[in-house]
Design an enzyme around this catalytic site. Structure first.
Site: not given
Length: 273
Positions: A45-46
């Site tokens: 994830e970002t």
């Protein structure tokens, strides 16, 4: 051009934990641009901070393949990037308060945790995709679906080696998870009353496995409380990532009268050239 920071969460070693991208100036980015950045970064994830008013931050989370409603390890990473103090993240799942101490350790409090039954058909499909069978399960920890910002089916292994042997059918599990709205699968082994080894397949995000999963840790804490497996005031240790060579340590705290679950961990910058 967005400024992309990189952190390893739930560790004090950049080579351990779960890497997360952090973009603190994402206000001008479209959904397509955020997804493209998450795919380019390549981490599970970002996190993207869209707006900020005082201590309140609108944050969204993207995997390389899709947006997710909440991500624990990217929340920890983003909070540490913001610095010590009290923060409130406005996520797609609801408000998540996060406290960062002077040592750079973050503690988030999830949205209210919930637990639901895992139907027999879904359990059978899940076991098949994982290449498990009924004999692999620990009967003292019944299969359920838990939620604390994202949905995670929980399966407990009767032996630690079952976790170490993780080898699942990626297309089958991805299809099942997409059809049910599951974010990761929380596979656990009870090593002691307050210590669990965990692994988290994440094919719906384009990642085989997460080395540390804060959202699933919160959901699991809610599960242990709901099932009367842990006391209302428990502090638990989750060990994740060891089988991947990225050791992660997640502290889960249950507070009497608090519907959410507290999840704590460190985060450190990753040097990227």
């Amino acid at each position: 051009m967005a400024d992309i920071q990189r952190f390893a969460a739930f560790t004090d070693d950049p080579k351990g934990g779960n890497p997360a991208g952090v973009v603190l100036d994402a206000g001008g980015l479209s959904d397509e641009q955020m997804l493209a950045i998450a795919a380019e970064v390549g981490y599970s994830e970002t996190a993207f901070r869209i707006t900020a008013e005082g201590d309140r931050h609108r944050v969204r989370y993207f995997s390389p393949l899709a947006e997710v409603p909440f991500c624990g390890h990217a929340t920890v990473a983003t909070a540490v990037a913001l610095g010590p103090g009290e923060h409130v993240f406005q996520t797609n799942a609801g408000d998540v308060p996060v406290r960062v101490d002077d040592a750079g350790r973050a503690t988030l409090t999830s949205v209210a945790a919930k637990v639901a039954d895992l139907g027999e058909a879904d359990l059978g499909a899940l076991l098949s995709a994982l290449r498990w069978n009924d004999f692999d399960l620990d009967e003292s920890l019944p299969p359920k679906v838990a939620y604390a910002g994202a949905h995670h089916p929980i399966l407990a292994a009767a032996r630690r080696s079952r976790l170490a042997e993780l080898d699942y059918d990626v297309p089958a599990l991805k299809s099942l998870m997409e059809s049910r709205g599951w974010t990761t699968v929380q596979l656990v082994f009870r090593a002691a009353d307050d210590t669990f080894d965990v692994r988290n397949p994440f094919p719906v995000g384009g990642v085989y496995e997460d080395p540390a999963t804060g959202a699933a840790a919160a959901a699991f804490g809610g599960y242990l409380r709901e099932m009367w497996i842990a006391p209302e005031d428990a502090t638990l240790l989750l060990r994740q990532g060891d089988d991947m060579g990225r050791p992660s340590r997640i502290t889960v705290e249950l507070v009497p009268g608090e519907p959410g679950v507290r999840v704590s961990g460190n985060a450190v910058p990753i040097n990227h050239s």
